[in-house]
Enzyme design. Structure first.
Site, mmCIF file in Angstrom:
data_model
loop_
_atom_site.group_PDB
_atom_site.id
_atom_site.type_symbol
_atom_site.label_atom_id
_atom_site.label_comp_id
_atom_site.label_asym_id
_atom_site.label_seq_id
_atom_site.Cartn_x
_atom_site.Cartn_y
_atom_site.Cartn_z
ATOM 1 N N GLU A 162 0.793 -1.237 0.000
ATOM 2 C CA GLU A 162 0.000 0.000 0.000
ATOM 3 C C GLU A 162 0.820 1.279 0.000
ATOM 4 O OE1 GLU A 162 -3.794 0.406 2.207
ATOM 5 O OE2 GLU A 162 -3.362 -1.596 2.955
ATOM 6 N N HIS A 248 -11.340 4.861 18.090
ATOM 7 C CA HIS A 248 -12.384 3.905 18.470
ATOM 8 C C HIS A 248 -12.003 3.133 19.729
ATOM 9 C CE1 HIS A 248 -14.074 3.586 14.122
ATOM 10 N NE2 HIS A 248 -14.773 4.438 14.839
ATOM 11 N N TYR A 249 -13.026 2.815 20.502
ATOM 12 C CA TYR A 249 -12.873 1.845 21.577
ATOM 13 C C TYR A 249 -14.212 1.109 21.715
ATOM 14 C CZ TYR A 249 -10.963 -0.423 25.644
ATOM 15 O OH TYR A 249 -10.463 -1.373 26.502
ATOM 16 N N GLN A 250 -14.180 -0.181 21.569
ATOM 17 C CA GLN A 250 -13.055 -1.002 21.156
ATOM 18 C C GLN A 250 -12.683 -0.751 19.681
ATOM 19 O OE1 GLN A 250 -11.209 -3.753 22.503
ATOM 20 N NE2 GLN A 250 -11.922 -3.121 24.518
ATOM 21 N N TYR A 253 -8.720 -3.127 15.391
ATOM 22 C CA TYR A 253 -7.413 -3.780 15.551
ATOM 23 C C TYR A 253 -6.613 -3.021 16.602
ATOM 24 C CZ TYR A 253 -6.443 -0.140 12.060
ATOM 25 O OH TYR A 253 -6.380 1.056 11.377
ATOM 26 N N TYR A 254 -5.774 -3.747 17.301
ATOM 27 C CA TYR A 254 -5.098 -3.199 18.475
ATOM 28 C C TYR A 254 -3.725 -2.626 18.141
ATOM 29 C CZ TYR A 254 -8.943 -5.443 20.860
ATOM 30 O OH TYR A 254 -10.206 -5.806 21.261
ATOM 31 N N PHE A 256 -2.620 1.608 17.788
ATOM 32 C CA PHE A 256 -3.224 2.927 17.904
ATOM 33 C C PHE A 256 -3.261 3.646 16.564
ATOM 34 C CE2 PHE A 256 -3.298 7.468 19.199
ATOM 35 C CZ PHE A 256 -4.458 7.424 19.966
ATOM 36 N N HIS A 257 -4.436 4.158 16.212
ATOM 37 C CA HIS A 257 -4.623 4.897 14.974
ATOM 38 C C HIS A 257 -5.731 5.919 15.173
ATOM 39 C CE1 HIS A 257 -7.327 1.432 14.914
ATOM 40 N NE2 HIS A 257 -8.143 2.127 14.145
ATOM 41 N N ILE A 258 -5.672 6.970 14.384
ATOM 42 C CA ILE A 258 -6.625 8.072 14.494
ATOM 43 C C ILE A 258 -7.429 8.174 13.203
ATOM 44 C CG2 ILE A 258 -6.874 10.574 14.761
ATOM 45 C CD1 ILE A 258 -4.221 10.519 16.315
#
Length: 330
Positions: A162, A248-250, A253-254, A256-258
């Site tokens: 990508e 997001h929470y949850q 995917y674990y 961290f992203h914004i």
């Protein structure tokens, strides 16, 4: 005047053909509805057009829909995820006369977890206390990471896939600051009113907002400002106060992203209360929390929603509701 508008059904239907398009007034519902100003016989009118819902009444109808997909153009792929633009009218022309009116995502091969996630299901509101997080949810997160669920993220960060989609890399002041940005797979990459980007951080120690500490406040402020600056630089038709940043929470995917979206993008389930947490509000919460620099979001209650097919619900919160121990974390 009223009598002129009370004609026969045929006359009413003929008005659409007589409508002379003037200008677009508004585009909403992620591009599925447009409001156009124009004229009919010299008098101004407003035409509101919305794409009809997909027909889903039978397997045959779904098969016919699939058979009509043409002019498929791959926008990108990573691991098991692929996304496309396509036409839904069944015509095979390659000219611009046949509009690519479909955004298509493909997950293949998919897992049982994917099927659960994308199936229609009831949702539940849960409150995750610091104790529940530490005893049950954190081990759940670790198990998912160890299953290789983040391979596609690492492929992007490490330059294997990508790279043509990466719209910006920021080295920051060092490895802990660096991040990149790319379009979210659900955005058509052209409609600014439905803009949706992702900012992926390079560092691997922050899995979710639960890992954010008071010591991270300067980094979060830097990240926020650089994301805003980069977005308006790449898309000059936008200004910083037209953008909304949230996590997001949850999360899906674990790592961290914004999420970066146009504030005009209609808030669906993924932006609703119980799923999306505004980045500015997270920073403010960390600033006002008492304690030293190690005080973190792991120390507070978080209330959010889960689908009943989610493993977090079936394996953790449903048993806890019944007064039992979660089966996988006993």
């Amino acid at each position: 005047m009223a009598g002129a508008h009370n004609g026969s059904k045929a006359a009413a239907e003929g008005l659409i053909a007589k409508f002379q398009v003037g200008k677009l007034l508004k585009q909403d519902q992620q591009g599925r509805r447009i409001t156009v100003l124009g004229t009919i016989d010299g008098e101004q009118g407003i035409l509101i057009a919305e794409r009809a819902a997909f027909a889903t009444e039978s397997l045959e109808v779904l098969q016919a829909f699939h058979a009509a997909i043409t002019r498929v153009k791959n926008l990108g792929d990573n691991d098991i995820y692929r996304w496309y633009l396509a036409s839904s009218n069944g015509k095979s022309q390659t000219s611009e006369e046949t509009q690519q009116d479909l955004k298509v995502n493909l997950i293949w091969p998919c897992t049982a977890q994917h099927i659960k996630k994308y199936s229609d299901q009831q949702v539940r509101m849960v409150t995750e206390t610091p104790d529940i997080y530490k005893q049950h949810v954190r081990p759940f997160m670790q198990a998912k990471r160890e299953e290789g669920r983040l391979n596609w993220v690492f492929n992007i960060l490490e330059g294997r896939t990508e790279q043509e989609d990466v719209i910006m890399r920021d080295p920051g002041h060092g490895p802990e600051d660096s991040f990149l940005m790319l379009p979210d797979l659900n955005w058509d990459r052209k409609t600014l009113s439905s803009l949706h980007l992702l900012a992926l951080i390079d560092r691997r120690d922050i899995w979710s907002l639960r890992d954010l500490k008071k010591s991270h406040i300067p980094w979060l402020r830097y990240l926020r400002q650089r994301v805003l600056e980069a977005t308006v630089s790449i898309y000059p038709g936008l200004e910083q106060d037209q953008l909304k940043l949230y996590v997001h929470y949850q999360p899906t995917y674990y790592h961290f992203h914004i999420h970066v979206v146009n504030v005009m993008l209609e808030a669906g389930a993924t932006q609703s209360t119980g799923k999306a947490f505004g980045l500015e509000n997270l920073i403010s919460q960390l600033e006002t929390m008492s304690g030293d620099e190690n005080t973190s979001m792991a120390d507070v209650d978080l209330t959010y929603y889960l689908g009943e097919a989610s493993e977090l619900w079936t394996d953790i919160f449903a048993p806890l509701k019944q007064g039992a121990q979660p089966s996988k974390t006993q």
